[in-house]
Design a protein around this motif. Structure first.
Motif, PDB file in Angstrom:
ATOM      1  N   UNK A 108       0.820  -1.101   0.150  1.00  0.00           N
ATOM      2  CA  UNK A 108       0.058   0.053   0.146  1.00  0.00           C
ATOM      3  C   UNK A 108       0.877   1.357  -0.015  1.00  0.00           C
ATOM      4  N   UNK A 109       2.029   1.284  -0.037  1.00  0.00           N
ATOM      5  CA  UNK A 109       2.926   2.258   0.103  1.00  0.00           C
ATOM      6  C   UNK A 109       2.577   3.350  -1.039  1.00  0.00           C
ATOM      7  N   UNK A 110       2.533   3.155  -2.275  1.00  0.00           N
ATOM      8  CA  UNK A 110       2.291   3.939  -3.515  1.00  0.00           C
ATOM      9  C   UNK A 110       0.977   3.180  -4.120  1.00  0.00           C
ATOM     10  N   UNK A 111      -0.097   3.666  -3.872  1.00  0.00           N
ATOM     11  CA  UNK A 111      -1.464   3.062  -4.372  1.00  0.00           C
ATOM     12  C   UNK A 111      -2.012   3.933  -5.582  1.00  0.00           C
ATOM     13  N   UNK A 112      -2.118   3.680  -6.498  1.00  0.00           N
ATOM     14  CA  UNK A 112      -2.409   4.458  -7.728  1.00  0.00           C
ATOM     15  C   UNK A 112      -3.847   4.127  -8.111  1.00  0.00           C
ATOM     16  N   UNK A 113      -4.746   5.235  -8.460  1.00  0.00           N
ATOM     17  CA  UNK A 113      -5.960   5.007  -8.713  1.00  0.00           C
ATOM     18  C   UNK A 113      -6.226   5.634  -9.975  1.00  0.00           C
ATOM     19  N   UNK A 114      -6.616   4.697 -11.009  1.00  0.00           N
ATOM     20  CA  UNK A 114      -6.884   5.175 -12.176  1.00  0.00           C
ATOM     21  C   UNK A 114      -7.779   6.496 -12.632  1.00  0.00           C
ATOM     22  N   UNK A 115      -7.630   7.214 -13.514  1.00  0.00           N
ATOM     23  CA  UNK A 115      -8.456   8.163 -13.924  1.00  0.00           C
ATOM     24  C   UNK A 115      -8.359   8.508 -15.327  1.00  0.00           C
ATOM     25  N   UNK A 116      -9.067   8.108 -16.516  1.00  0.00           N
ATOM     26  CA  UNK A 116      -9.068   8.504 -17.768  1.00  0.00           C
ATOM     27  C   UNK A 116      -8.981   9.699 -18.282  1.00  0.00           C
ATOM     28  N   UNK A 117      -9.374  10.776 -17.285  1.00  0.00           N
ATOM     29  CA  UNK A 117      -9.349  12.171 -17.740  1.00  0.00           C
ATOM     30  C   UNK A 117      -8.297  12.883 -18.107  1.00  0.00           C
ATOM     31  N   UNK A 118      -7.156  12.233 -17.916  1.00  0.00           N
ATOM     32  CA  UNK A 118      -5.726  12.814 -18.343  1.00  0.00           C
ATOM     33  C   UNK A 118      -5.290  12.153 -19.615  1.00  0.00           C
ATOM     34  N   UNK A 119      -6.096  11.110 -20.033  1.00  0.00           N
ATOM     35  CA  UNK A 119      -5.253  10.001 -20.938  1.00  0.00           C
ATOM     36  C   UNK A 119      -4.593  10.780 -22.371  1.00  0.00           C
ATOM     37  N   UNK A 120      -5.270  11.737 -22.871  1.00  0.00           N
ATOM     38  CA  UNK A 120      -5.092  12.467 -24.143  1.00  0.00           C
ATOM     39  C   UNK A 120      -4.712  11.298 -25.357  1.00  0.00           C
ATOM     40  N   UNK A 121      -3.632  11.162 -25.788  1.00  0.00           N
ATOM     41  CA  UNK A 121      -3.278  10.268 -26.848  1.00  0.00           C
ATOM     42  C   UNK A 121      -3.154   8.767 -26.447  1.00  0.00           C
ATOM     43  N   UNK A 122      -2.791   8.724 -24.998  1.00  0.00           N
ATOM     44  CA  UNK A 122      -2.089   7.297 -24.572  1.00  0.00           C
ATOM     45  C   UNK A 122      -3.615   6.479 -24.162  1.00  0.00           C
TER      46      UNK A 122
ATOM     47  N   UNK B 252       0.286  -0.853  -6.075  1.00  0.00           N
ATOM     48  CA  UNK B 252      -0.762  -1.212  -5.794  1.00  0.00           C
ATOM     49  C   UNK B 252      -1.840  -0.687  -6.906  1.00  0.00           C
ATOM     50  N   UNK B 253      -2.608  -1.243  -7.706  1.00  0.00           N
ATOM     51  CA  UNK B 253      -3.578  -0.418  -8.709  1.00  0.00           C
ATOM     52  C   UNK B 253      -4.859  -0.710  -8.595  1.00  0.00           C
ATOM     53  N   UNK B 254      -5.607   0.471  -8.400  1.00  0.00           N
ATOM     54  CA  UNK B 254      -7.206   0.388  -8.480  1.00  0.00           C
ATOM     55  C   UNK B 254      -7.784   0.995  -9.747  1.00  0.00           C
ATOM     56  N   UNK B 255      -8.469   0.111 -10.360  1.00  0.00           N
ATOM     57  CA  UNK B 255      -9.119   0.720 -11.630  1.00  0.00           C
ATOM     58  C   UNK B 255     -10.597   1.193 -11.214  1.00  0.00           C
TER      59      UNK B 255
END
Length: 212
Positions: free
Chosen positions: A8-22, A38-41
């Motif tokens: 849980x040290x660096x837990x990344x939560x996704x957000x497509x708001x910033x995706x742009x061309x990726x 850790x990744x949360x969709x």
């Protein structure tokens, strides 16, 4: 799959708001290369079919980097594609019921804002808690802030790891030192940055210094 404190040290939560061309898998892989543990969709506006396909792709990526992968709220998707677990809010279901659906080996995270909510969530089977919002945040408009004494009290009271979330940046994360948290959950501090890999790498170094 147990939820280890160090995951849980660096837990990344996704957000497509910033995706742009990726694509979402591309930016998530950048964050994993940088050191996300850790990744949360988190998807609020995607159809079930697209959500399922995306979740399967991200699960593969997280397995490649040996990082736990959970789905926000959507218990049926998590079960169908075999996610490592789910993260639920106060309005998204009872951890006991979720446990019956997903099984004993899956990770269940619960969002809380008070000591009472924390105690209830743990008693009901939560494997870790997300506490926040710690700072003002644009990612969740209805998020109310939790003060530092409450965060510290929650960490002292419960037996499971606690991750702080909400408006955390590389500039203000130092304020969370000595609160007892296992790590931080962030959205824009990684995915809203121009260089996702570098942002994750920098935050990972900071969190290792503060929380390990």
């Amino acid at each position: 799959m147990n939820c280890d404190r160090k995951d849980l040290l660096l837990y990344a939560v996704t957000d497509r708001y910033w995706l742009e061309e990726k694509t979402l898998p591309e930016v998530v892989e950048d964050s994993l290369k940088g050191g996300a543990t850790f990744v949360q969709l988190r998807e609020k506006n995607l159809g079930e079919k697209e959500f399922l396909e995306e979740a399967k792709e991200l699960q593969k990526l997280c397995r490649k980097y040996r990082v736990p992968f959970v789905v926000n709220d959507n218990i049926s998707i998590a079960k169908e594609m075999g996610a490592d677990g789910v993260h639920i809010g106060q309005e998204d279901g009872d951890p006991k019921e979720v446990r019956k659906i997903l099984g004993e080996e899956k990770i269940i995270g619960v969002s809380v804002q008070t000591v009472e909510q924390a105690e209830t969530a743990v008693a009901d089977g939560a494997d870790y808690l997300g506490v926040g919002a710690m700072f003002p945040t644009g990612s969740k408009e209805d998020a109310s802030e939790v003060d530092f004494p409450t965060l510290k009290k929650i960490c002292e009271t419960v037996s499971v790891p606690v991750v702080a979330i909400g408006g955390i940046t590389k500039e203000n994360v130092f304020q969370l030192k000595d609160t007892g948290i296992a790590g931080i959950a962030v959205i824009s501090a990684i995915y809203g940055q121009k260089n996702i890999y570098n942002s994750a790498k920098e935050l990972k170094a900071i969190t290792e210094e503060l929380f390990l």
